[in-house]
Write a protein that holds these residues in place. Structure first.
Motif, PDB file in Angstrom:
ATOM      1  N   MET A   1       0.694  -1.306  -0.066  1.00 32.61           N
ATOM      2  CA  MET A   1      -0.117   0.185  -0.099  1.00 32.61           C
ATOM      3  C   MET A   1       0.936   1.285  -0.021  1.00 32.61           C
ATOM      4  N   ILE A   2       0.501   1.997  -0.825  1.00 33.51           N
ATOM      5  CA  ILE A   2       1.185   3.611  -0.704  1.00 33.51           C
ATOM      6  C   ILE A   2       0.200   4.514  -0.728  1.00 33.51           C
ATOM      7  N   LYS A   3       0.634   5.759  -0.179  1.00 38.83           N
ATOM      8  CA  LYS A   3      -0.285   6.878   0.196  1.00 38.83           C
ATOM      9  C   LYS A   3       0.419   7.915  -0.819  1.00 38.83           C
ATOM     10  N   LEU A   4      -0.495   8.536  -1.807  1.00 42.28           N
ATOM     11  CA  LEU A   4      -0.049   9.621  -2.595  1.00 42.28           C
ATOM     12  C   LEU A   4      -0.715  10.778  -2.451  1.00 42.28           C
ATOM     13  N   ASN A   5      -0.184  12.019  -2.767  1.00 40.86           N
ATOM     14  CA  ASN A   5      -0.709  13.236  -2.803  1.00 40.86           C
ATOM     15  C   ASN A   5      -0.743  13.753  -4.281  1.00 40.86           C
ATOM     16  N   ILE A   6      -1.833  13.595  -5.008  1.00 43.84           N
ATOM     17  CA  ILE A   6      -1.849  13.721  -6.439  1.00 43.84           C
ATOM     18  C   ILE A   6      -2.018  15.251  -6.656  1.00 43.84           C
ATOM     19  N   LEU A   7      -1.141  15.777  -7.312  1.00 40.99           N
ATOM     20  CA  LEU A   7      -1.031  17.373  -7.942  1.00 40.99           C
ATOM     21  C   LEU A   7      -1.452  17.539  -9.235  1.00 40.99           C
ATOM     22  N   ASN A   8      -1.002  16.362 -10.164  1.00 43.73           N
ATOM     23  CA  ASN A   8      -1.443  16.517 -11.615  1.00 43.73           C
ATOM     24  C   ASN A   8      -2.541  15.316 -11.920  1.00 43.73           C
ATOM     25  N   MET A   9      -3.700  15.400 -11.651  1.00 42.24           N
ATOM     26  CA  MET A   9      -4.542  14.255 -11.904  1.00 42.24           C
ATOM     27  C   MET A   9      -4.561  13.566 -13.243  1.00 42.24           C
ATOM     28  N   ASP A  10      -4.444  14.508 -14.550  1.00 40.08           N
ATOM     29  CA  ASP A  10      -4.396  13.838 -15.818  1.00 40.08           C
ATOM     30  C   ASP A  10      -3.227  13.106 -16.052  1.00 40.08           C
ATOM     31  N   ASN A  11      -2.091  13.677 -15.654  1.00 39.70           N
ATOM     32  CA  ASN A  11      -0.863  12.707 -15.637  1.00 39.70           C
ATOM     33  C   ASN A  11      -1.002  11.272 -14.732  1.00 39.70           C
ATOM     34  N   PHE A  12      -1.487  11.416 -13.709  1.00 37.58           N
ATOM     35  CA  PHE A  12      -1.743  10.232 -12.812  1.00 37.58           C
ATOM     36  C   PHE A  12      -2.645   9.320 -13.497  1.00 37.58           C
ATOM     37  N   LEU A  13      -3.784   9.635 -13.956  1.00 39.88           N
ATOM     38  CA  LEU A  13      -4.756   8.719 -14.688  1.00 39.88           C
ATOM     39  C   LEU A  13      -4.162   8.241 -15.821  1.00 39.88           C
ATOM     40  N   GLN A  14      -3.458   9.132 -16.712  1.00 37.91           N
ATOM     41  CA  GLN A  14      -2.662   8.529 -17.801  1.00 37.91           C
ATOM     42  C   GLN A  14      -1.645   7.174 -17.397  1.00 37.91           C
ATOM     43  N   THR A  15      -0.962   7.454 -16.279  1.00 34.96           N
ATOM     44  CA  THR A  15      -0.030   6.429 -15.513  1.00 34.96           C
ATOM     45  C   THR A  15      -0.800   5.205 -15.352  1.00 34.96           C
ATOM     46  N   VAL A  16      -1.857   5.320 -14.520  1.00 33.25           N
ATOM     47  CA  VAL A  16      -2.715   4.469 -14.118  1.00 33.25           C
ATOM     48  C   VAL A  16      -3.381   3.523 -15.491  1.00 33.25           C
ATOM     49  N   ASN A  17      -3.639   4.281 -16.237  1.00 34.76           N
ATOM     50  CA  ASN A  17      -4.476   3.467 -17.404  1.00 34.76           C
ATOM     51  C   ASN A  17      -3.461   2.803 -18.600  1.00 34.76           C
ATOM     52  N   ALA A  18      -2.142   3.266 -18.256  1.00 37.61           N
ATOM     53  CA  ALA A  18      -1.058   2.336 -18.872  1.00 37.61           C
ATOM     54  C   ALA A  18      -0.711   1.216 -18.020  1.00 37.61           C
ATOM     55  N   CYS A  19      -1.183   1.125 -16.787  1.00 35.60           N
ATOM     56  CA  CYS A  19      -0.852  -0.217 -16.065  1.00 35.60           C
ATOM     57  C   CYS A  19      -1.368  -1.559 -16.661  1.00 35.60           C
ATOM     58  N   SER A  20      -0.886  -2.735 -16.626  1.00 40.56           N
ATOM     59  CA  SER A  20      -1.398  -3.658 -17.074  1.00 40.56           C
ATOM     60  C   SER A  20      -2.345  -4.668 -16.066  1.00 40.56           C
ATOM     61  N   ASP A  21      -2.127  -4.201 -14.925  1.00 38.38           N
ATOM     62  CA  ASP A  21      -3.089  -4.938 -14.128  1.00 38.38           C
ATOM     63  C   ASP A  21      -3.620  -4.214 -13.116  1.00 38.38           C
ATOM     64  N   ALA A  22      -4.341  -4.425 -12.139  1.00 35.06           N
ATOM     65  CA  ALA A  22      -5.269  -3.535 -11.167  1.00 35.06           C
ATOM     66  C   ALA A  22      -4.296  -2.456 -10.507  1.00 35.06           C
ATOM     67  N   VAL A  23      -5.104  -1.494 -10.330  1.00 35.08           N
ATOM     68  CA  VAL A  23      -4.542  -0.453  -9.334  1.00 35.08           C
ATOM     69  C   VAL A  23      -5.671  -0.040  -8.453  1.00 35.08           C
ATOM     70  N   ASN A  24      -5.768  -0.605  -7.424  1.00 33.93           N
ATOM     71  CA  ASN A  24      -6.804  -0.334  -6.346  1.00 33.93           C
ATOM     72  C   ASN A  24      -6.706   0.765  -5.413  1.00 33.93           C
ATOM     73  N   LEU A  25      -7.795   1.518  -5.311  1.00 37.85           N
ATOM     74  CA  LEU A  25      -8.112   2.474  -4.400  1.00 37.85           C
ATOM     75  C   LEU A  25      -8.735   1.927  -3.095  1.00 37.85           C
ATOM     76  N   LEU A  26      -7.863   2.112  -2.108  1.00 38.57           N
ATOM     77  CA  LEU A  26      -8.299   1.724  -0.738  1.00 38.57           C
ATOM     78  C   LEU A  26      -9.151   2.791   0.034  1.00 38.57           C
ATOM     79  N   TYR A  27     -10.162   2.453   0.433  1.00 38.88           N
ATOM     80  CA  TYR A  27     -11.324   3.347   1.098  1.00 38.88           C
ATOM     81  C   TYR A  27     -10.792   3.166   2.678  1.00 38.88           C
ATOM     82  N   PRO A  28     -11.222   4.236   3.523  1.00 37.06           N
ATOM     83  CA  PRO A  28     -10.965   3.999   4.904  1.00 37.06           C
ATOM     84  C   PRO A  28     -11.687   2.939   5.577  1.00 37.06           C
TER      85      PRO A  28
END
Length: 79
Positions: A1-28
């Motif tokens: 698990m990692i915690k990130l402060n996203i400052l550039n959402m467009d680039n972050f989402l491009q990176t996520v969508n380039a992944c080959s497997d799951a990128v799971n968002l963890l809720y409290p």
């Protein structure tokens, strides 16, 4: 698990969508949702990001090591 402060959402989402497997968002409450190529969830995150004045704190679980390194590389270059 990692915690990130996203400052550039467009680039972050491009990176996520380039992944080959799951990128799971963890809720409290312990839930996980895969955000990789799930555009409805991504739009919700983008809305939260804009409401929070272009900053969003996320906790992620990235099981694939290659995808994990891809997101870490993005994040270290974006900060």
């Amino acid at each position: 698990m990692i915690k990130l402060n996203i400052l550039n959402m467009d680039n972050f989402l491009q990176t996520v969508n380039a992944c080959s497997d799951a990128v799971n968002l963890l809720y409290p409450d312990g839930r996980k949702e895969n955000i990789n190529k799930h555009y409805g969830l991504q739009n919700e995150l983008l809305h939260q990001y804009r409401e929070n004045k272009n900053l969003l704190c996320l906790s992620l679980d990235i099981p694939a090591p290659k995808d994990y390194m891809s997101i870490i590389s993005y994040y270290t270059g974006d900060c």
